[in-house]
Design a protein around this motif. Structure first.
Motif, short mmCIF file in Angstrom:
data_model
loop_
_atom_site.label_atom_id
_atom_site.label_comp_id
_atom_site.label_asym_id
_atom_site.label_seq_id
_atom_site.Cartn_x
_atom_site.Cartn_y
_atom_site.Cartn_z
N ARG A 67 0.71 -1.11 0.03
CA ARG A 67 0.02 -0.13 0.30
C ARG A 67 0.88 1.30 -0.01
O ARG A 67 0.57 2.30 -0.66
CB ARG A 67 -0.77 0.07 1.20
CG ARG A 67 -2.09 -1.01 1.07
CD ARG A 67 -3.15 -0.60 2.35
NE ARG A 67 -2.68 -0.95 3.60
CZ ARG A 67 -2.48 -2.32 4.14
NH1 ARG A 67 -3.00 -3.27 3.32
NH2 ARG A 67 -2.08 -2.33 5.28
N ARG A 68 1.92 1.22 0.78
CA ARG A 68 2.93 2.25 0.78
C ARG A 68 3.57 2.68 -0.50
O ARG A 68 3.51 3.82 -0.98
CB ARG A 68 3.76 2.18 2.01
CG ARG A 68 4.91 3.20 1.94
CD ARG A 68 5.97 2.99 3.00
NE ARG A 68 6.87 2.06 2.77
CZ ARG A 68 7.92 1.89 2.01
NH1 ARG A 68 8.00 3.18 1.38
NH2 ARG A 68 8.64 1.04 1.81
N LEU A 69 3.76 1.45 -1.32
CA LEU A 69 4.57 1.79 -2.43
C LEU A 69 3.54 2.25 -3.57
O LEU A 69 3.79 2.96 -4.35
CB LEU A 69 5.13 0.41 -2.83
CG LEU A 69 6.30 -0.11 -2.24
CD1 LEU A 69 6.99 -1.36 -2.58
CD2 LEU A 69 7.33 1.31 -2.16
N ASP A 70 2.56 1.58 -3.53
CA ASP A 70 1.36 1.91 -4.35
C ASP A 70 0.90 3.46 -4.15
O ASP A 70 0.77 4.28 -5.31
CB ASP A 70 0.14 1.27 -4.09
CG ASP A 70 0.11 -0.31 -4.76
OD1 ASP A 70 1.17 -0.35 -5.39
OD2 ASP A 70 -0.83 -0.85 -4.45
N GLU A 71 1.05 3.88 -2.98
CA GLU A 71 0.50 5.31 -2.87
C GLU A 71 1.78 6.36 -3.35
O GLU A 71 1.33 7.44 -4.06
CB GLU A 71 0.36 5.75 -1.35
CG GLU A 71 0.03 7.05 -1.00
CD GLU A 71 -0.98 7.74 -1.66
OE1 GLU A 71 -1.10 9.14 -1.93
OE2 GLU A 71 -2.03 6.98 -1.91
N LYS A 72 2.99 5.83 -3.08
CA LYS A 72 4.10 6.65 -3.73
C LYS A 72 4.08 6.52 -5.25
O LYS A 72 4.31 7.69 -5.64
CB LYS A 72 5.63 5.93 -3.27
CG LYS A 72 5.97 6.05 -1.61
CD LYS A 72 7.20 5.18 -1.52
CE LYS A 72 8.37 5.79 -2.24
NZ LYS A 72 9.33 6.51 -1.33
N LYS A 73 3.77 5.73 -5.56
CA LYS A 73 3.65 5.63 -7.24
C LYS A 73 2.67 6.48 -7.81
O LYS A 73 2.78 7.32 -8.70
CB LYS A 73 3.12 4.28 -7.83
CG LYS A 73 4.40 3.24 -8.12
CD LYS A 73 4.17 1.94 -8.38
CE LYS A 73 5.51 1.02 -8.34
NZ LYS A 73 5.19 -0.25 -7.77
N ARG A 74 1.51 6.30 -6.94
CA ARG A 74 0.40 7.59 -7.62
C ARG A 74 0.83 8.99 -7.15
O ARG A 74 0.52 9.74 -8.03
CB ARG A 74 -0.99 7.31 -6.67
CG ARG A 74 -2.31 6.69 -7.28
CD ARG A 74 -3.64 6.41 -6.44
NE ARG A 74 -3.41 6.02 -5.00
CZ ARG A 74 -3.34 4.72 -4.69
NH1 ARG A 74 -3.32 3.83 -5.54
NH2 ARG A 74 -3.04 4.31 -3.49
#
Length: 144
Positions: A123-130
């Motif tokens: 979830r943290r990495l997905d948010e960083k990508k977004r």
């Protein structure tokens, strides 16, 4: 809590009234005609280092936690917020008990280190990508 009573800090730790030393002096601040005549300021002193009423296993913890407030092993509390000496004596005792109770409390349990779950990492990495996508979308597209 009465002025002549022993002070109960914890169930095992009770300070006899005879171990407390009180000094009285003139208080600053408002008081009208009585301000220059009444010794309403109270200094309450308790010998933490030499008191026989402190359990031996508790003394090092008290000395360590109160080190910045001690002078030659003696803890002194000053109270002058009330106009009446009796009220200041009571306030000083309440403050002394509160300080000693906080210092005598056992240390909190050690924190057990934990690792973030795989889902939390994703979830943290997905948010960083977004966020990166949003910022990339704000860039100027053409250089003039």
């Amino acid at each position: 809590m009465s002025i002549d009573d022993d002070l109960a800090v914890t169930r095992r730790f009770v300070i006899p009234a005879g171990e407390l030393r009180e000094r009285f002096s003139r208080s600053s601040g408002p008081g009208g005609q009585g301000v220059n005549t009444a010794d309403s300021r109270v200094e309450l002193s308790f010998d933490v280092a030499g008191s026989p009423s402190i359990p031996d296993d508790l003394r090092p913890r008290l000395l360590a936690r109160l080190a910045s407030r001690l002078s030659d092993g003696v803890l002194t509390i000053a109270a002058s917020e009330h106009r009446a000496q009796l009220a200041n004596r009571e306030a000083a005792r309440v403050r002394l008990v509160s300080l000693l109770r906080d210092a005598a409390a056992p240390p909190p349990p050690k924190r057990r280190p934990t690792k973030p779950s795989r889902g939390a990492k994703e979830r943290r990495l997905d948010e960083k990508k977004r966020r990166g996508e949003v910022k990339r979308g704000r860039r100027r597209r053409y250089e003039d």
